[in-house]
Design an enzyme around this catalytic site. Structure first.
Site, mmCIF file in Angstrom:
data_model
loop_
_atom_site.group_PDB
_atom_site.id
_atom_site.type_symbol
_atom_site.label_atom_id
_atom_site.label_comp_id
_atom_site.label_asym_id
_atom_site.label_seq_id
_atom_site.Cartn_x
_atom_site.Cartn_y
_atom_site.Cartn_z
ATOM 1 N N LYS A 69 -3.267 -11.221 1.514
ATOM 2 C CA LYS A 69 -3.126 -12.541 1.632
ATOM 3 C C LYS A 69 -3.941 -13.259 2.115
ATOM 4 C CE LYS A 69 0.610 -9.672 -1.218
ATOM 5 N NZ LYS A 69 2.019 -9.768 -1.192
ATOM 6 N N ASP A 73 5.598 -15.371 -6.121
ATOM 7 C CA ASP A 73 5.906 -13.968 -6.355
ATOM 8 C C ASP A 73 5.849 -14.046 -7.799
ATOM 9 O OD1 ASP A 73 4.201 -11.714 -5.121
ATOM 10 O OD2 ASP A 73 5.582 -12.003 -3.851
ATOM 11 N N GLN A 82 7.412 -10.059 2.245
ATOM 12 C CA GLN A 82 6.895 -8.566 1.532
ATOM 13 C C GLN A 82 7.783 -8.013 1.890
ATOM 14 O OE1 GLN A 82 2.951 -8.128 1.108
ATOM 15 N NE2 GLN A 82 3.600 -6.321 0.151
#
Ligand code: NAP
Length: 284
Positions: free
Chosen positions: A52, A119, A96
Site C-alpha cells: 500500500k 476500505d 490492516q
C-alpha cells in the site's frame, strides 16, 4: 481460446489515472494522504502494508504509517484513530486486518470516520453501496468490476454466481453486480448442489480461500471466471481458488493468480483515497 485478464495492466492503468489527478491536485496545493495502521507483527499484514505504501509512492500520495506493538490496547488504537479522524491533512485511514484477538475488529472499523473509510468496511458506507448511493466502493469487489469494465465485459442480464459470502468480498461483490443488472446468486459452505449452480453461470467469482476449489466440471463452456482467492499450494506457491490449468480452456475470460484480482484491490484503494480527498476538499 481463453483470454487472460491482466490485473497488473489494469491496476497500472487505474493507478496512472490516479497519479494524473494527484499531480493536478498538488498544483492546487492539495496533497492526498493515506494513514495506514498496523498492529502486531503478522508477516502477511506487513507485506500488504508495504504494498500500500508503494502504491502511494507510485501515485504521488503521502502515506503515513502507524506501526503499533501486538500488546496495544483497544483504547490506544481507538485514540490513534480519533487523532487521525480529526487531522484535516489525512484523507483516508485504514487499519490492516486482522487486529490482535483482544481488539474488537468491529469497534475499529466503526471508529474510522465514514468519510475517511477508504476500505469501505463501515456499516454506513456498506449501506450506501447497497443503496447505489456512494462514491467509494469496497476495494476488492470494485477491483473485479474495474477488470470487467476494462475488458468490455457487460454483466447486465448475465447469470453471475459468487462463491463466498464474506463482508469483504462476497456480499459487496453481489451489491456491485446487482447494481449493474446482473442476476446474482451467492453460494457458501451450506449451499447444496454447488456445481449444479456454478455450471449454469455466465460469470463465476470465486472467493473461498481454498486452492483448486473450482474445478473444470463446475464451469460451463464460454464462462468468465474471476478468481479472488489467495492461497498457497503444496509447494508453497501462491495460487487462487480455481484449478486454473484445467479450467482455463473452458473459459472466454479468466483471471490468473497472482496477477489478477490481487493488484486491483490496492489500485481501488488509491482511487478511494483520491475520491475521499476530493470530497473533503469540496472538489466533488
Ligand atoms: P472468508 O471470510 O473465509 O469467506 C470464505 C467464504 O467461502 C465463506 O462465505 C464460506 O462460507 C465460503 N466457503 C467455504 N467453504 C465453502 C464450500 N465448501 N463451498 C462453498 N462455499 C464455501 O474469506 P474472504 O475474506 O472472503 O476471502 C476469500 C479468499 O479471497 C481468500 O483466499 C482471501 O485470501 C482472498 N482475498 C483476496 C483479496 C484480494 O485482494 N485479491 C482480498 C480479500 C480476500 P460460509 O460463510 O458458509 O462459511
Amino acid at each position: 481460446m481463453y483470454k487472460l485478464i491482466d490485473g497488473k495492466e489494469v491496476s497500472n492503468h487505474v493507478k496512472t489515472k490516479v497519479r494524473e489527478e494527484v499531480d493536478a491536485l498538488k498544483e492546487k496545493g492539495i496533497e492526498p494522504a493515506l494513514a495506514v495502521i498496523i498492529v502486531g507483527n503478522d508477516p502477511a499484514s506487513r507485506v500488504y502494508v508495504n504494498n500500500k505504501k508503494k502504491a502511494c509512492e507510485f501515485t504521488g500520495m503521502r502515506s503515513v504509517e502507524y506501526a503499533m506493538p501486538e500488546e496495544t490496547t483497544e483504547e490506544e488504537l481507538l485514540s490513534v484513530i480519533d487523532k487521525l479522524n480529526a487531522d484535516d491533512s489525512i484523507n483516508g485511514i485504514l487499519c490492516q486486518l486482522p487486529v490482535p484477538k483482544h481488539i474488537s475488529e468491529k469497534a475499529v472499523i466503526e471508529r474510522i470516520s465514514a468519510k475517511k473509510d477508504v476500505d469501505v468496511f463501515s456499516a454506513e458506507n456498506v449501506g450506501k453501496m447497497w443503496q447505489g448511493d456512494y462514491d467509494m466502493a469496497s476495494c476488492t469487489p470494485m477491483g473485479v468490476i474495474e477488470l470487467l469494465d476494462y475488458y468490455g465485459i457487460d454483466v447486465c442480464g448475465k447469470n453471475c454466481v459468487i462463491i463466498g459470502r464474506s463482508n469483504i468480498v462476497g456480499k459487496p461483490m453481489a451489491s456491485l453486480l446487482l447494481e449493474r443488472s446482473a442476476t446474482v446468486t451467492i453460494c457458501h459452505s451450506r449451499t447444496k448442489n454447488l456445481s449444479e449452480i456454478t455450471s449454469k453461470a455466465d460469470l463465476i467469482v470465486a472467493a473461498v480461500g481454498r486452492a483448486k476449489f473450482v474445478t473444470a466440471d463446475m464451469v460451463k463452456e464460454g464462462a468468465i471466471v474471476v478468481d479472488v482467492g489467495i492461497n498457497r499450494n503444496d509447494d508453497g506457491k501462491l495460487c487462487g481458488d480455481v484449478d486454473f490449468e484445467n479450467v482455463k480452456d473452458k473459459c472466454e475470460f479468466i483471471t490468473p493468480v497472482p496477477g489478477g484480482c490481487g493488484p486491483m484491490t490496492i489500485a481501488v484503494l488509491m482511487k478511494n483515497t483520491l475520491l475521499a480527498c476530493k470530497k473533503q476538499n469540496g472538489i466533488i
